[in-house]
Write a protein that holds these residues in place. Sequence first.
Motif, short mmCIF file in Angstrom:
data_model
loop_
_atom_site.label_atom_id
_atom_site.label_comp_id
_atom_site.label_asym_id
_atom_site.label_seq_id
_atom_site.Cartn_x
_atom_site.Cartn_y
_atom_site.Cartn_z
N ARG A 15 0.83 -1.20 0.00
CA ARG A 15 0.00 0.00 0.00
C ARG A 15 0.87 1.26 0.00
O ARG A 15 1.83 1.38 0.76
CB ARG A 15 -0.91 0.01 1.21
N TYR A 16 0.52 2.18 -0.88
CA TYR A 16 1.15 3.49 -0.89
C TYR A 16 0.12 4.50 -0.41
O TYR A 16 -1.00 4.56 -0.95
CB TYR A 16 1.64 3.88 -2.29
N ASP A 18 -0.37 8.69 0.68
CA ASP A 18 0.15 10.05 0.75
C ASP A 18 -0.81 10.84 1.63
O ASP A 18 -1.86 11.30 1.17
CB ASP A 18 0.23 10.65 -0.64
N GLY A 24 -4.38 7.23 -1.67
CA GLY A 24 -3.62 6.00 -1.51
C GLY A 24 -4.09 4.97 -2.52
O GLY A 24 -5.19 5.07 -3.07
N ARG A 27 -0.10 -1.08 -4.94
CA ARG A 27 0.72 -1.29 -6.13
C ARG A 27 1.53 -2.58 -5.95
O ARG A 27 1.77 -3.03 -4.83
CB ARG A 27 1.63 -0.08 -6.37
N GLU A 33 9.82 2.55 -7.14
CA GLU A 33 9.46 3.96 -7.21
C GLU A 33 10.54 4.72 -7.96
O GLU A 33 11.74 4.51 -7.73
CB GLU A 33 9.29 4.54 -5.81
N VAL A 41 3.72 10.84 -7.58
CA VAL A 41 4.44 9.61 -7.28
C VAL A 41 4.44 8.78 -8.56
O VAL A 41 3.50 8.86 -9.37
CB VAL A 41 3.80 8.82 -6.11
#
Length: 206
Positions: A15-16, A18, A24, A27, A33, A41
């Motif tokens: 999980r990403y 911000d 979020g 990915r 990244e 991002v």
Amino acid sequence: PPARAFERPPIGFARYTDAIDGYGFDRPSAWVEVRGSGNDVFFRDASEVETNAFVAVSSPSSSAYESVEDLGTAEDAAKRVLEQYVGELMSTRLGVRREKEILNARRRTKSDGKVYYDVEVRISSYSARNQYGLTAEDRPQTLEWDRTLRSALGTENGKLYELRLQSPTASYEKNSKIFDVMVDSFRQFEADTPSVSSYIGLRIGQ
């Protein structure tokens, strides 16, 4: 934090989130990244660099968005997205031709009642090896690249958020289930603090 922050991402995904910009998504864990891309991002598949994903957030100076429906219908948004993509890929070389088509445009409502637009488009680029040939026969065009792109559009904090995914068309079907997970997991929530947003991506209203 959003409720889903406490849910586990699917196996093989990370999980990403911000918190500053308020979004979020999940990915693939194996994706890397890429910093300094100019996007909010950017992640890409290390084994196929043309398969990648990024998030763009509309500028604070652009229109305030209450819903993606401020863009019109899903079909309206798809047309604008496609023109945005083509503009970003514009070439000054002689003998370059781009073919484009909208593959899908749909309105989707999540369990929390928020409306999203999902858009799929395909763009192909052809170029002439002999740019200075006198006749069309002297300038035969060959395929340079063929890409399929998918965008999920959502709103929060008065901003428009775009998660853009792309891959070579030849491998798009192979990547489609991965893209499904990423799109389905894309969420926006109340941002912690205002921030200077990315200017790359869909910029409707500027």
